[in-house]
Enzyme design. Structure first.
Site, PDB file in Angstrom:
ATOM      1  N   GLY A   1      75.812   8.290  26.779  1.00 58.19           N
ATOM      2  CA  GLY A   1      77.165   7.767  26.956  1.00 58.19           C
ATOM      3  C   GLY A   1      77.603   7.695  28.410  1.00 58.19           C
TER       4      GLY A   1
ATOM      5  N   GLU B   1      75.380  16.547  20.747  1.00 62.15           N
ATOM      6  CA  GLU B   1      76.825  16.739  20.522  1.00 62.15           C
ATOM      7  C   GLU B   1      77.060  17.760  19.413  1.00 62.15           C
ATOM      8  OE1 GLU B   1      77.767  12.573  20.093  1.00 62.15           O
ATOM      9  OE2 GLU B   1      77.312  12.298  22.215  1.00 62.15           O
TER      10      GLU B   1
ATOM     11  N   SER C   1      72.091   5.839  26.763  1.00 60.65           N
ATOM     12  CA  SER C   1      72.469   4.624  27.488  1.00 60.65           C
ATOM     13  C   SER C   1      71.413   3.523  27.394  1.00 60.65           C
ATOM     14  CB  SER C   1      72.799   4.941  28.948  1.00 60.65           C
ATOM     15  OG  SER C   1      73.919   5.815  29.016  1.00 60.65           O
TER      16      SER C   1
ATOM     17  N   GLU D   1      66.621  12.741  23.811  1.00 58.57           N
ATOM     18  CA  GLU D   1      67.852  12.225  24.404  1.00 58.57           C
ATOM     19  C   GLU D   1      68.335  13.173  25.499  1.00 58.57           C
ATOM     20  OE1 GLU D   1      70.061   9.494  21.436  1.00 58.57           O
ATOM     21  OE2 GLU D   1      70.715  11.545  21.101  1.00 58.57           O
TER      22      GLU D   1
ATOM     23  N   ASN E   1      73.432   5.053  16.231  1.00 56.52           N
ATOM     24  CA  ASN E   1      74.199   6.272  15.969  1.00 56.52           C
ATOM     25  C   ASN E   1      75.658   5.940  16.283  1.00 56.52           C
ATOM     26  OD1 ASN E   1      75.339   8.779  15.805  1.00 56.52           O
ATOM     27  ND2 ASN E   1      74.295   9.629  17.615  1.00 56.52           N
TER      28      ASN E   1
ATOM     29  N   HIS F   1      71.545  16.508  17.049  1.00 55.47           N
ATOM     30  CA  HIS F   1      72.066  15.731  18.181  1.00 55.47           C
ATOM     31  C   HIS F   1      72.737  16.692  19.160  1.00 55.47           C
ATOM     32  CE1 HIS F   1      74.450  12.967  20.548  1.00 55.47           C
ATOM     33  NE2 HIS F   1      73.629  12.014  20.145  1.00 55.47           N
TER      34      HIS F   1
ATOM     35  N   LYS G   1      78.270   7.564  15.651  1.00 58.79           N
ATOM     36  CA  LYS G   1      79.115   8.740  15.956  1.00 58.79           C
ATOM     37  C   LYS G   1      80.427   8.650  15.178  1.00 58.79           C
ATOM     38  CE  LYS G   1      76.650   9.147  20.247  1.00 58.79           C
ATOM     39  NZ  LYS G   1      76.589   9.579  21.635  1.00 58.79           N
TER      40      LYS G   1
HETATM   41  P1  PGA Z   1      74.421   6.291  24.010  1.00 60.30           P
HETATM   42  O1  PGA Z   1      74.232   7.459  22.921  1.00 60.30           O
HETATM   43  O2  PGA Z   1      73.457   5.208  23.649  1.00 60.30           O
HETATM   44  O3  PGA Z   1      75.868   5.869  23.877  1.00 60.30           O
HETATM   45  O4  PGA Z   1      74.124   6.895  25.337  1.00 60.30           O
HETATM   46  C1  PGA Z   1      72.982   7.791  22.425  1.00 60.30           C
HETATM   47  C2  PGA Z   1      73.101   8.910  21.420  1.00 60.30           C
HETATM   48  O5  PGA Z   1      73.900   9.834  21.639  1.00 60.30           O
HETATM   49  O6  PGA Z   1      72.415   8.914  20.386  1.00 60.30           O
END
Ligand code: PGA
Length: 252
Positions: A175, A99, A215, A169, A9, A97, A11
């Site tokens: 992140g 976000e 992460s 998630e 992903n 997601h 982003k």
């Molecule tokens: P990350 O993000 O691996 O940077 O923690 C995962 C995601 O948001 O899909």
């Protein structure tokens, strides 16, 4: 046997040129590494999709958008419909997601419309769920995730549910560098699979790929992927570096 999937992903990162270069590097590394059993998906920005589909080997790498419109078409300035995503050659769409839920106020109502669009186009939704830190600290994460699923994908008939990939998630792990422990991830994925078995049946539950995201990195992927209910990962930061992403793919 359900599919093992490692999905990146990206982003809101990379220009088209950078994205194509990244996709080509991943493609090259995947082809030469011989990681055959894992489905590899690149979740790129809308603007990149057509070029990335052209840049990779279609029989080895799948391409995904990170969102799509809730409506099929019309006067919705700035939106990108599921049929537009399909027309690029992409085959997956990340939906829900955290976000998008948090910053763009996507609700279960919106997500149900998006799910309808994606499924109508024959694209595969990667449907995200997961709790915030306060919910985890209160110990109510199972109830929270159950509600997220009850209000959306669990309204689908089994033949449609089977077309989905689910990604758990936890928001506190995205992140942040704080991964859920292997046990926390396994427990939640096993809980979700149990919900599917109760609501549908055991065969359906055994067929759906459920991913962990948050992460996930080359150092923890092997441990996470060794768990019986973890069928792969949705990878943010580490998917932006081709060697790291490959190391996660090769953790299987
Ligand atoms: P990350 O993000 O691996 O940077 O923690 C995962 C995601 O948001 O899909």
């Amino acid at each position: 046997m359900r599919k093992k999937i490692v999905a990146g992903n990206w982003k809101c990162n990379t220009t088209v040129k950078e994205g194509v270069e990244l996709a080509k590097s991943v493609n090259e590394l995947v082809l030469t590494s011989g990681a055959k059993d894992v489905v590899v998906v690149l979740g790129a920005p809308f603007t990149h999709l057509t070029s990335i589909v052209e840049a990779v080997d279609a029989d080895r790498i799948d391409v995904s958008s990170q969102n799509c419109a809730a409506e099929p078409k019309g006067a919705f300035t700035g939106e990108v419909s599921a049929s537009m995503v399909k027309s690029t050659g992409a085959t997956y769409v990340i939906l829900g997601h955290s976000e998008r839920r948090e910053y763009y106020h996507e609700t279960s109502v919106t997500l149900n419309k998006k799910l309808t669009q994606v499924l109508e186009q024959g694209l595969t939704p990667i449907y995200c769920c997961g709790e915030a830190l306060a919910i985890r600290e209160a110990g109510t994460q199972n109830e929270y995730v159950k509600q997220q699923l009850d209000e959306t994908i669990f309204l689908l008939p089994s033949e449609q549910l089977l077309k989905l990939v689910i990604a758990y998630e936890p928001i506190w792990a995205i992140g942040t560098g704080v991964t859920a422990s292997t046990q926390q991830a396994q427990d939640m994925l096993s809980f979700i699979r149990g919900l599917i078995a109760n609501k549908y049946n055991k065969e359906v539950a055994e067929e759906i790929s459920i991913l962990y995201g948050g992460s996930c990195s080359p150092s923890n992927a092997k441990d996470l992927f060794s768990q019986p209910d973890i069928d792969g990962g949705l990878i943010g930061g580490a998917s932006l570096k081709a060697p790291d992403f490959l190391a996660i793919i090769n953790a299987y």
